[in-house]
Design a protein around this motif. Sequence first.
Motif, PDB file in Angstrom:
ATOM      1  N   UNK A   1       0.995  -1.181   0.043  1.00 43.45           N
ATOM      2  CA  UNK A   1       0.042  -0.024  -0.013  1.00 43.45           C
ATOM      3  C   UNK A   1       0.779   1.168  -0.112  1.00 43.45           C
ATOM      4  N   UNK A   2       0.777   2.099  -1.180  1.00 43.60           N
ATOM      5  CA  UNK A   2       1.679   3.258  -1.239  1.00 43.60           C
ATOM      6  C   UNK A   2       0.902   4.591  -1.290  1.00 43.60           C
ATOM      7  N   UNK A   3       1.288   5.358  -0.421  1.00 48.93           N
ATOM      8  CA  UNK A   3       0.350   6.622  -0.283  1.00 48.93           C
ATOM      9  C   UNK A   3       1.402   7.749  -0.409  1.00 48.93           C
ATOM     10  N   UNK A   4       1.100   8.887  -1.049  1.00 48.04           N
ATOM     11  CA  UNK A   4       1.735  10.064  -1.353  1.00 48.04           C
ATOM     12  C   UNK A   4       0.883  11.205  -1.379  1.00 48.04           C
TER      13      UNK A   4
ATOM     14  N   UNK B   1       0.450  -3.835  -6.060  1.00 48.45           N
ATOM     15  CA  UNK B   1       0.477  -2.617  -5.827  1.00 48.45           C
ATOM     16  C   UNK B   1      -0.665  -2.086  -5.619  1.00 48.45           C
ATOM     17  N   UNK B   2      -0.945  -1.176  -4.324  1.00 48.45           N
ATOM     18  CA  UNK B   2      -2.222  -0.548  -4.348  1.00 48.45           C
ATOM     19  C   UNK B   2      -1.755   1.041  -4.168  1.00 48.45           C
ATOM     20  N   UNK B   3      -1.696   1.879  -5.089  1.00 51.02           N
ATOM     21  CA  UNK B   3      -1.276   3.282  -4.760  1.00 51.02           C
ATOM     22  C   UNK B   3      -2.261   4.159  -4.904  1.00 51.02           C
ATOM     23  N   UNK B   4      -1.716   5.489  -4.030  1.00 53.13           N
ATOM     24  CA  UNK B   4      -3.070   6.418  -3.928  1.00 53.13           C
ATOM     25  C   UNK B   4      -2.214   7.723  -3.910  1.00 53.13           C
ATOM     26  N   UNK B   5      -2.512   8.698  -4.604  1.00 51.24           N
ATOM     27  CA  UNK B   5      -1.948  10.100  -4.464  1.00 51.24           C
ATOM     28  C   UNK B   5      -3.030  11.035  -3.910  1.00 51.24           C
ATOM     29  N   UNK B   6      -2.489  11.877  -3.058  1.00 52.03           N
ATOM     30  CA  UNK B   6      -3.174  12.989  -2.541  1.00 52.03           C
ATOM     31  C   UNK B   6      -4.672  12.539  -1.994  1.00 52.03           C
ATOM     32  N   UNK B   7      -4.241  11.890  -0.835  1.00 52.53           N
ATOM     33  CA  UNK B   7      -5.399  11.107  -0.078  1.00 52.53           C
ATOM     34  C   UNK B   7      -5.700  11.671   1.312  1.00 52.53           C
ATOM     35  N   UNK B   8      -7.303  12.074   1.747  1.00 55.18           N
ATOM     36  CA  UNK B   8      -7.561  12.507   2.705  1.00 55.18           C
ATOM     37  C   UNK B   8      -7.342  11.764   3.886  1.00 55.18           C
TER      38      UNK B   8
ATOM     39  N   UNK C   1      -6.520  -2.891   4.463  1.00 54.74           N
ATOM     40  CA  UNK C   1      -5.500  -3.759   4.159  1.00 54.74           C
ATOM     41  C   UNK C   1      -5.134  -4.509   5.267  1.00 54.74           C
ATOM     42  N   UNK C   2      -5.149  -4.037   6.622  1.00 56.43           N
ATOM     43  CA  UNK C   2      -4.613  -4.591   7.763  1.00 56.43           C
ATOM     44  C   UNK C   2      -5.650  -5.532   8.210  1.00 56.43           C
ATOM     45  N   UNK C   3      -6.874  -5.629   7.744  1.00 51.29           N
ATOM     46  CA  UNK C   3      -7.669  -6.561   7.935  1.00 51.29           C
ATOM     47  C   UNK C   3      -7.675  -7.917   7.065  1.00 51.29           C
ATOM     48  N   UNK C   4      -7.008  -7.982   6.098  1.00 52.88           N
ATOM     49  CA  UNK C   4      -6.617  -8.906   5.049  1.00 52.88           C
ATOM     50  C   UNK C   4      -5.872 -10.021   5.612  1.00 52.88           C
ATOM     51  N   UNK C   5      -5.433 -11.040   4.773  1.00 50.01           N
ATOM     52  CA  UNK C   5      -5.057 -12.188   5.187  1.00 50.01           C
ATOM     53  C   UNK C   5      -3.636 -12.286   4.392  1.00 50.01           C
ATOM     54  N   UNK C   6      -2.871 -11.186   4.194  1.00 46.05           N
ATOM     55  CA  UNK C   6      -1.679 -11.245   3.233  1.00 46.05           C
ATOM     56  C   UNK C   6      -0.604 -12.183   4.129  1.00 46.05           C
ATOM     57  N   UNK C   7       0.360 -12.570   3.464  1.00 41.75           N
ATOM     58  CA  UNK C   7       1.569 -13.291   4.107  1.00 41.75           C
ATOM     59  C   UNK C   7       2.475 -12.018   4.373  1.00 41.75           C
ATOM     60  N   UNK C   8       2.662 -11.048   3.575  1.00 38.08           N
ATOM     61  CA  UNK C   8       3.435  -9.927   3.818  1.00 38.08           C
ATOM     62  C   UNK C   8       2.569  -8.512   3.246  1.00 38.08           C
ATOM     63  N   UNK C   9       2.557  -7.367   4.197  1.00 40.83           N
ATOM     64  CA  UNK C   9       2.243  -6.113   3.610  1.00 40.83           C
ATOM     65  C   UNK C   9       3.176  -5.062   3.908  1.00 40.83           C
ATOM     66  N   UNK C  10       3.522  -4.390   2.780  1.00 40.41           N
ATOM     67  CA  UNK C  10       4.334  -3.121   2.870  1.00 40.41           C
ATOM     68  C   UNK C  10       3.446  -1.751   2.907  1.00 40.41           C
ATOM     69  N   UNK C  11       3.606  -0.919   3.737  1.00 42.62           N
ATOM     70  CA  UNK C  11       2.738   0.312   3.983  1.00 42.62           C
ATOM     71  C   UNK C  11       4.196   1.349   3.749  1.00 42.62           C
ATOM     72  N   UNK C  12       3.739   2.075   2.734  1.00 43.08           N
ATOM     73  CA  UNK C  12       4.907   3.278   2.353  1.00 43.08           C
ATOM     74  C   UNK C  12       4.135   4.630   2.460  1.00 43.08           C
ATOM     75  N   UNK C  13       4.629   5.696   3.029  1.00 42.04           N
ATOM     76  CA  UNK C  13       3.777   6.800   2.890  1.00 42.04           C
ATOM     77  C   UNK C  13       5.009   7.888   2.906  1.00 42.04           C
ATOM     78  N   UNK C  14       4.696   8.952   1.904  1.00 45.04           N
ATOM     79  CA  UNK C  14       5.241   9.925   1.879  1.00 45.04           C
ATOM     80  C   UNK C  14       4.372  11.289   1.821  1.00 45.04           C
ATOM     81  N   UNK C  15       4.666  12.248   2.697  1.00 42.41           N
ATOM     82  CA  UNK C  15       3.842  13.542   2.977  1.00 42.41           C
ATOM     83  C   UNK C  15       4.304  14.172   3.987  1.00 42.41           C
ATOM     84  N   UNK C  16       3.420  15.030   4.616  1.00 46.57           N
ATOM     85  CA  UNK C  16       3.575  15.686   6.088  1.00 46.57           C
ATOM     86  C   UNK C  16       3.451  14.838   7.241  1.00 46.57           C
ATOM     87  N   UNK C  17       4.220  14.974   8.147  1.00 57.96           N
ATOM     88  CA  UNK C  17       3.996  14.412   9.429  1.00 57.96           C
ATOM     89  C   UNK C  17       3.790  15.430  10.407  1.00 57.96           C
ATOM     90  N   UNK C  18       3.185  15.036  11.662  1.00 57.00           N
ATOM     91  CA  UNK C  18       2.791  15.992  12.618  1.00 57.00           C
ATOM     92  C   UNK C  18       3.023  15.415  14.197  1.00 57.00           C
TER      93      UNK C  18
END
Length: 316
Positions: A7-10, A46-53, A64-81
């Motif tokens: 899961x990729x979010x930017x 891949x599940x990519x999303x751009x400019x997400x609320x 995604x975290x409620x699925x039964x994957x063997x391996x989930x990668x979560x990547x985030x690029x944006x502001x943190x606070x």
Amino acid sequence: MNDRVALIIGNDNYSNVSKLRGCENDCNAIKKLLRKNDDGSHNFTLDKHINVTNQSMKRLLAEHLNKEYAHLVFYFSGHGYIDNEGGYICGVDTSRDDYGVSMEWLSILINESDIREVTVILDCCHAGQMFNIESGKGNFATLRQGVSFLAATKKEDLAEEFLGRGIFTSIIEEGLKGAAKDIFGYVSIAGLYGCADKMLSPIQQRPVYKSFIDRITPIRKCTPIIGRDLVEELNTIFPKENHRIRINRDILDRKKTEFDIDFETFMKLQSFENASMLEGDTSKSLLETALYSRGFCQLNTYGRYIWRLVKKREIY
């Protein structure tokens, strides 16, 4: 069931705080490298999303975290606070009324997930707050087994962009391309941290790595430094892990020699040398030793480690 999903979010186009320029570019780079290995084989779905609320990010993470994957990668690029209540990764509608996805909420969700392995990579300010609990006795990380976390910054640091890219993700990209690979071409989250740690100087933002795993699962396969078939010959070429092999020019001239190896084996030794597995009695290369002097070579500490893996049949 998809075994491996990313899961990729930017987020670039923020409404109430400063816009960013590199997050979509970062996501595209990560997506390209996680989709396939160097040899073209499938890696992650891949599940990519751009400019997400904020709300959409929460929904995507929960789904995604409620699925039964063997391996989930979560990547985030944006502001943190970060505030007195904790840390947040920020959707494009972040505001004083709703900073974003609580890192504490996300940590709990991940720790309660049934997914065997979860890898989180955050390229944002204050990312090191993730999986961090503060108490009167200090700070401590809370990760269940199977979770690895790599952050661009300590909780008090700011993430930097340069020329339309996040500095941290640019380093991660190079690591996924091969800078972080081991001798067999596998790139792990620990290897990516090693790249970031070396490339970011002590006066810049500092990466954070947390992990609680009982095995290292690669997140990408690159071209190996040395072929597996050749590695499996290591115990034959070196019958003992401290075995010394004598070198001289007769080997290159393909003459009968009193020394230990023939020309074909010498070429294999050069492959081991290129993989940083050998040491000798001088600082010269194998070729220089053979051309201009006599000497020996043997496995160095790393080479002996690989030798023992081969001996125990633990080369995967």
